[in-house]
Design a protein around this motif. Structure first.
Motif, PDB file in Angstrom:
ATOM      1  N   THR A  19     -32.434 -18.336  14.377  1.00  0.00           N
ATOM      2  CA  THR A  19     -32.635 -19.511  15.224  1.00  0.00           C
ATOM      3  C   THR A  19     -32.394 -20.795  14.436  1.00  0.00           C
ATOM      4  O   THR A  19     -31.709 -21.713  14.902  1.00  0.00           O
ATOM      5  CB  THR A  19     -34.066 -19.505  15.795  1.00  0.00           C
ATOM      6  N   ILE A  21     -30.556 -21.193  11.773  1.00  0.00           N
ATOM      7  CA  ILE A  21     -29.126 -21.342  11.476  1.00  0.00           C
ATOM      8  C   ILE A  21     -28.409 -22.004  12.660  1.00  0.00           C
ATOM      9  O   ILE A  21     -27.643 -22.955  12.487  1.00  0.00           O
ATOM     10  CB  ILE A  21     -28.480 -19.966  11.165  1.00  0.00           C
ATOM     11  N   THR A  22     -28.696 -21.524  13.895  1.00  0.00           N
ATOM     12  CA  THR A  22     -27.982 -22.086  15.051  1.00  0.00           C
ATOM     13  C   THR A  22     -28.344 -23.552  15.265  1.00  0.00           C
ATOM     14  O   THR A  22     -27.553 -24.315  15.784  1.00  0.00           O
ATOM     15  CB  THR A  22     -28.284 -21.310  16.350  1.00  0.00           C
ATOM     16  N   ARG A  23     -29.539 -23.944  14.854  1.00  0.00           N
ATOM     17  CA  ARG A  23     -29.934 -25.334  15.084  1.00  0.00           C
ATOM     18  C   ARG A  23     -29.413 -26.273  13.995  1.00  0.00           C
ATOM     19  O   ARG A  23     -29.094 -27.430  14.259  1.00  0.00           O
ATOM     20  CB  ARG A  23     -31.463 -25.431  15.179  1.00  0.00           C
ATOM     21  N   PHE A  24     -29.317 -25.788  12.747  1.00  0.00           N
ATOM     22  CA  PHE A  24     -28.967 -26.688  11.643  1.00  0.00           C
ATOM     23  C   PHE A  24     -27.474 -26.721  11.318  1.00  0.00           C
ATOM     24  O   PHE A  24     -26.991 -27.682  10.727  1.00  0.00           O
ATOM     25  CB  PHE A  24     -29.758 -26.313  10.380  1.00  0.00           C
ATOM     26  N   LEU A  25     -26.742 -25.661  11.700  1.00  0.00           N
ATOM     27  CA  LEU A  25     -25.350 -25.541  11.265  1.00  0.00           C
ATOM     28  C   LEU A  25     -24.491 -26.774  11.578  1.00  0.00           C
ATOM     29  O   LEU A  25     -23.785 -27.265  10.691  1.00  0.00           O
ATOM     30  CB  LEU A  25     -24.729 -24.273  11.871  1.00  0.00           C
TER      31      LEU A  25
END
Lengths: 112, 232
Positions: A19, A21-25
């Motif tokens: 989760t 990763i998907t928010r910070f990428l």
């Protein structure tokens, strides 16, 4: 519960990692020092509306137009939300009206 | 400054808070029904804070141990956050140290508020976004914990209460539709999703739908830019 505590904790940690990763990428790929490409800016402008459409369809993914109750509880509740929202423009009212309508329909009318 | 931002953020959050209390409670009740104490929904709603993925995680915890599968599933179910991030790049990267929490707490509903709301005159933008994020998450944690505590003790039949999540997205969709003067992106989103749903089925359509939306919007870019400002 079938997992041991460490197994359950690790499973949750992996979900947290995925989760995060998907928010910070996007913020890592486009730091302040790097200008945002025009294509990405365009996506930022049009995607929010498209994704909300996707989320509505996602919530309604399990209804079937070929099997009873033919998605009727969802369809009727959708119509109630639409009318309430166009008429009153009150988010909370539309939300509660639509949900109450759905609960009554599946509990009293379309009982399986 | 903080108090002013908090008070400005609060009314924007109330509908979401109501939804989150209900859906959070149904999540807590669901975990209780699987045999977990209230501590589990409380901790997952603090650490994961992605509603639909938390429901899925509860389900994962009663199946075979598969951490890599859990990671991949989280990446897939939450891939839509990539889209949100792209939309919030400029707003959030100006927020200094607060941006870490803003990005961490960017769930669907918080994103929907922060992307579409301009803080009122004289209110600090970054604190406004911060409190929207915080109030929403607090409501979700409260709902999930409460649900875990009361378990199956609710005095009325809650069947169908999960529709509140659907209703929430419908209302957000309507709000965006009414505020926009061009509806091409919204229509593209719905049509691509329905097409993917028909082609791939309810259990596997999320990823293809996102790819289809991305392709369609990329193809429509010229048309969009040419008619900038025109009705569509």
């Amino acid at each position: 519960m079938t997992m041991t505590f460490p197994q359950a904790a690790l499973t949750i940690a992996m979900v947290v990692l995925g989760t995060v990763i998907t928010r910070f990428l996007p913020f890592i790929l486009f730091p302040a020092s790097r200008p945002i490409p025009a294509y990405i800016k365009y996506l930022g402008e049009v995607l929010p509306h498209a994704v909300t459409g996707l989320l509505v369809v996602y919530c309604l993914r399990n209804i079937s137009p070929f099997r009873a109750p033919f998605g009727l509880p969802e369809l009727i509740s959708f119509a109630v939300i639409l009318v309430l929202h166009l008429y009153k423009r009150n988010t909370l009212l539309s939300l509660l009206g639509g949900t109450a309508c759905y609960m009554l329909l599946v509990q009293l009318v379309f009982t399986a | 400054m903080k108090k002013k931002a908090f008070l400005a953020a609060l009314p924007h959050c109330l509908p979401v808070c109501t939804g989150f209390l209900f859906v959070g409670m149904s999540y807590g009740v669901y975990m209780a029904s699987l045999g977990f104490s209230f501590v589990w929904p409380m901790l997952t709603s603090i650490t994961i804070f992605a509603g639909s993925m938390e429901f899925v995680t509860a389900n994962l915890l009663v199946q075979r141990f598969d951490p890599l599968g859990a990671l991949l599933l989280a990446l897939t179910v939450n891939a839509r956050h990539l889209f949100y991030g792209v939309s919030m790049l400029e707003k959030y990267r100006a927020a200094g140290r607060k941006r870490w929490y803003l990005i961490f707490g960017m769930c669907d509903e918080t994103f929907a508020i922060n992307v579409s709301t301009e803080p009122p005159e004289g209110v600090d933008r970054d604190w406004f976004y911060f409190f929207v994020t915080l109030i929403d998450q607090a409501a979700w944690i409260a709902g999930a914990t409460l649900g875990g505590l009361v378990g199956g003790l609710l005095p009325f039949d809650t069947t169908g209460i999960d529709f509140v999540l659907t209703a929430l997205f419908i209302v957000i969709f309507l709000g965006q539709w009414l505020a926009a003067d061009r509806h091409l992106p919204a229509v593209t989103g719905v049509l691509c999703s329905v097409a993917a749903l028909v082609l791939f089925g309810a259990d596997n359509f999320l990823l293809p739908a996102m790819l289809l939306i991305l392709l369609a919007l990329t193809a429509l870019r010229k048309k969009w830019n040419k008619k900038e400002g025109a009705e569509l």
